[in-house]
Design a protein around this motif. Sequence first.
Motif, PDB file in Angstrom:
ATOM      1  N   SER A  95       0.820  -1.217   0.000  1.00  0.00           N
ATOM      2  CA  SER A  95       0.000   0.000   0.000  1.00  0.00           C
ATOM      3  C   SER A  95       0.850   1.261   0.000  1.00  0.00           C
ATOM      4  CB  SER A  95      -0.935   0.011   1.204  1.00  0.00           C
ATOM      5  OG  SER A  95      -0.187   0.075   2.415  1.00  0.00           O
ATOM      6  N   ASN A  96       2.082   1.171   0.527  1.00  0.00           N
ATOM      7  CA  ASN A  96       2.984   2.329   0.520  1.00  0.00           C
ATOM      8  C   ASN A  96       4.419   1.854   0.384  1.00  0.00           C
ATOM      9  OD1 ASN A  96       4.507   2.403   3.217  1.00  0.00           O
ATOM     10  ND2 ASN A  96       2.402   2.064   3.878  1.00  0.00           N
ATOM     11  N   CYS A  97       5.312   2.783   0.139  1.00  0.00           N
ATOM     12  CA  CYS A  97       6.730   2.456  -0.074  1.00  0.00           C
ATOM     13  C   CYS A  97       7.540   2.449   1.221  1.00  0.00           C
ATOM     14  CB  CYS A  97       7.348   3.459  -1.053  1.00  0.00           C
ATOM     15  SG  CYS A  97       6.629   3.371  -2.698  1.00  0.00           S
ATOM     16  N   PHE A  98       6.926   2.826   2.329  1.00  0.00           N
ATOM     17  CA  PHE A  98       7.649   2.947   3.598  1.00  0.00           C
ATOM     18  C   PHE A  98       7.337   1.775   4.512  1.00  0.00           C
ATOM     19  CE2 PHE A  98       7.369   7.189   1.828  1.00  0.00           C
ATOM     20  CZ  PHE A  98       8.678   7.617   1.935  1.00  0.00           C
ATOM     21  N   TYR A  99       7.670   0.580   4.079  1.00  0.00           N
ATOM     22  CA  TYR A  99       7.364  -0.636   4.829  1.00  0.00           C
ATOM     23  C   TYR A  99       8.588  -1.228   5.532  1.00  0.00           C
ATOM     24  CZ  TYR A  99       9.229  -2.768   0.605  1.00  0.00           C
ATOM     25  OH  TYR A  99      10.041  -3.104  -0.448  1.00  0.00           O
ATOM     26  N   LEU A 100       9.743  -0.611   5.380  1.00  0.00           N
ATOM     27  CA  LEU A 100      10.947  -1.096   6.059  1.00  0.00           C
ATOM     28  C   LEU A 100      11.135  -0.318   7.358  1.00  0.00           C
ATOM     29  CD1 LEU A 100      13.274  -1.410   2.947  1.00  0.00           C
ATOM     30  CD2 LEU A 100      12.066  -3.246   4.151  1.00  0.00           C
ATOM     31  N   GLN A 101      11.012  -1.017   8.488  1.00  0.00           N
ATOM     32  CA  GLN A 101      11.079  -0.415   9.815  1.00  0.00           C
ATOM     33  C   GLN A 101      12.476  -0.579  10.392  1.00  0.00           C
ATOM     34  OE1 GLN A 101       8.620   1.150  11.815  1.00  0.00           O
ATOM     35  NE2 GLN A 101      10.315   1.519  13.205  1.00  0.00           N
ATOM     36  N   VAL A 102      13.087   0.528  10.791  1.00  0.00           N
ATOM     37  CA  VAL A 102      14.400   0.479  11.427  1.00  0.00           C
ATOM     38  C   VAL A 102      14.199   0.250  12.927  1.00  0.00           C
ATOM     39  CG1 VAL A 102      16.519   1.757  11.919  1.00  0.00           C
ATOM     40  CG2 VAL A 102      15.387   2.009   9.691  1.00  0.00           C
ATOM     41  N   ASP A 103      14.764  -0.840  13.428  1.00  0.00           N
ATOM     42  CA  ASP A 103      14.745  -1.163  14.852  1.00  0.00           C
ATOM     43  C   ASP A 103      15.988  -0.516  15.460  1.00  0.00           C
ATOM     44  OD1 ASP A 103      15.172  -2.326  17.373  1.00  0.00           O
ATOM     45  OD2 ASP A 103      14.258  -4.222  16.755  1.00  0.00           O
ATOM     46  N   LEU A 104      15.803   0.600  16.133  1.00  0.00           N
ATOM     47  CA  LEU A 104      16.928   1.372  16.660  1.00  0.00           C
ATOM     48  C   LEU A 104      17.702   0.607  17.733  1.00  0.00           C
ATOM     49  CD1 LEU A 104      15.250   4.887  16.867  1.00  0.00           C
ATOM     50  CD2 LEU A 104      16.678   3.960  15.036  1.00  0.00           C
ATOM     51  N   GLY A 105      17.002  -0.145  18.561  1.00  0.00           N
ATOM     52  CA  GLY A 105      17.660  -0.885  19.638  1.00  0.00           C
ATOM     53  C   GLY A 105      18.555  -1.993  19.120  1.00  0.00           C
ATOM     54  N   ASN A 106      18.078  -2.720  18.124  1.00  0.00           N
ATOM     55  CA  ASN A 106      18.841  -3.850  17.584  1.00  0.00           C
ATOM     56  C   ASN A 106      19.623  -3.489  16.326  1.00  0.00           C
ATOM     57  OD1 ASN A 106      18.013  -5.785  19.537  1.00  0.00           O
ATOM     58  ND2 ASN A 106      16.021  -5.847  18.537  1.00  0.00           N
ATOM     59  N   GLN A 107      19.473  -2.274  15.875  1.00  0.00           N
ATOM     60  CA  GLN A 107      20.147  -1.784  14.675  1.00  0.00           C
ATOM     61  C   GLN A 107      19.968  -2.743  13.493  1.00  0.00           C
ATOM     62  OE1 GLN A 107      24.184  -0.694  15.659  1.00  0.00           O
ATOM     63  NE2 GLN A 107      23.490   1.038  16.886  1.00  0.00           N
ATOM     64  N   CYS A 108      18.703  -3.027  13.215  1.00  0.00           N
ATOM     65  CA  CYS A 108      18.374  -3.864  12.070  1.00  0.00           C
ATOM     66  C   CYS A 108      17.095  -3.328  11.425  1.00  0.00           C
ATOM     67  CB  CYS A 108      18.213  -5.329  12.479  1.00  0.00           C
ATOM     68  SG  CYS A 108      16.827  -5.633  13.574  1.00  0.00           S
ATOM     69  N   VAL A 109      16.786  -3.880  10.284  1.00  0.00           N
ATOM     70  CA  VAL A 109      15.603  -3.454   9.549  1.00  0.00           C
ATOM     71  C   VAL A 109      14.661  -4.639   9.411  1.00  0.00           C
ATOM     72  CG1 VAL A 109      14.782  -2.587   7.320  1.00  0.00           C
ATOM     73  CG2 VAL A 109      16.916  -1.716   8.269  1.00  0.00           C
ATOM     74  N   THR A 110      13.381  -4.393   9.656  1.00  0.00           N
ATOM     75  CA  THR A 110      12.368  -5.433   9.485  1.00  0.00           C
ATOM     76  C   THR A 110      11.300  -4.957   8.505  1.00  0.00           C
ATOM     77  OG1 THR A 110      11.121  -4.615  11.386  1.00  0.00           O
ATOM     78  CG2 THR A 110      12.687  -6.386  11.796  1.00  0.00           C
TER      79      THR A 110
END
Length: 116
Positions: A95-110
């Motif tokens: 539905s949108n292009c902003f579906y990659l979430q940055v996990d600041l605590g674990n420094q990874c992307v989901t």
Amino acid sequence: MAELNFNSQGLIPVITQDATSREVLMMAWMNQESLAKTLEAGRMIYWSRSRQALWAKGETSGHVQLLKSMRIDCDGDAILCLVDQTGAACHTGRSNCFYLQVDLGNQCVTIMSQPQ
């Protein structure tokens, strides 16, 4: 248009948002021609940097964006368009292009959402 601050490539960033839900759908670029054509047609027409050509959103997919409102930021260097979106906004089918979430605590992307 004379008050807009296009970058050195003659482009200005455009944030596209759903007019009803206010969900941020995507970010793309416009040049003067695509901006004029968008205003004339009442549907979103961007500038494709990869193809170096005008890109009418939904031209091949049918996932068009009808322009409902356009706003310019205080510096004249970014545009916000509110649209009625038909189908997916992202080329991935989401539905949108902003579906990659940055996990600041674990420094990874989901991945936040899957294509419909």
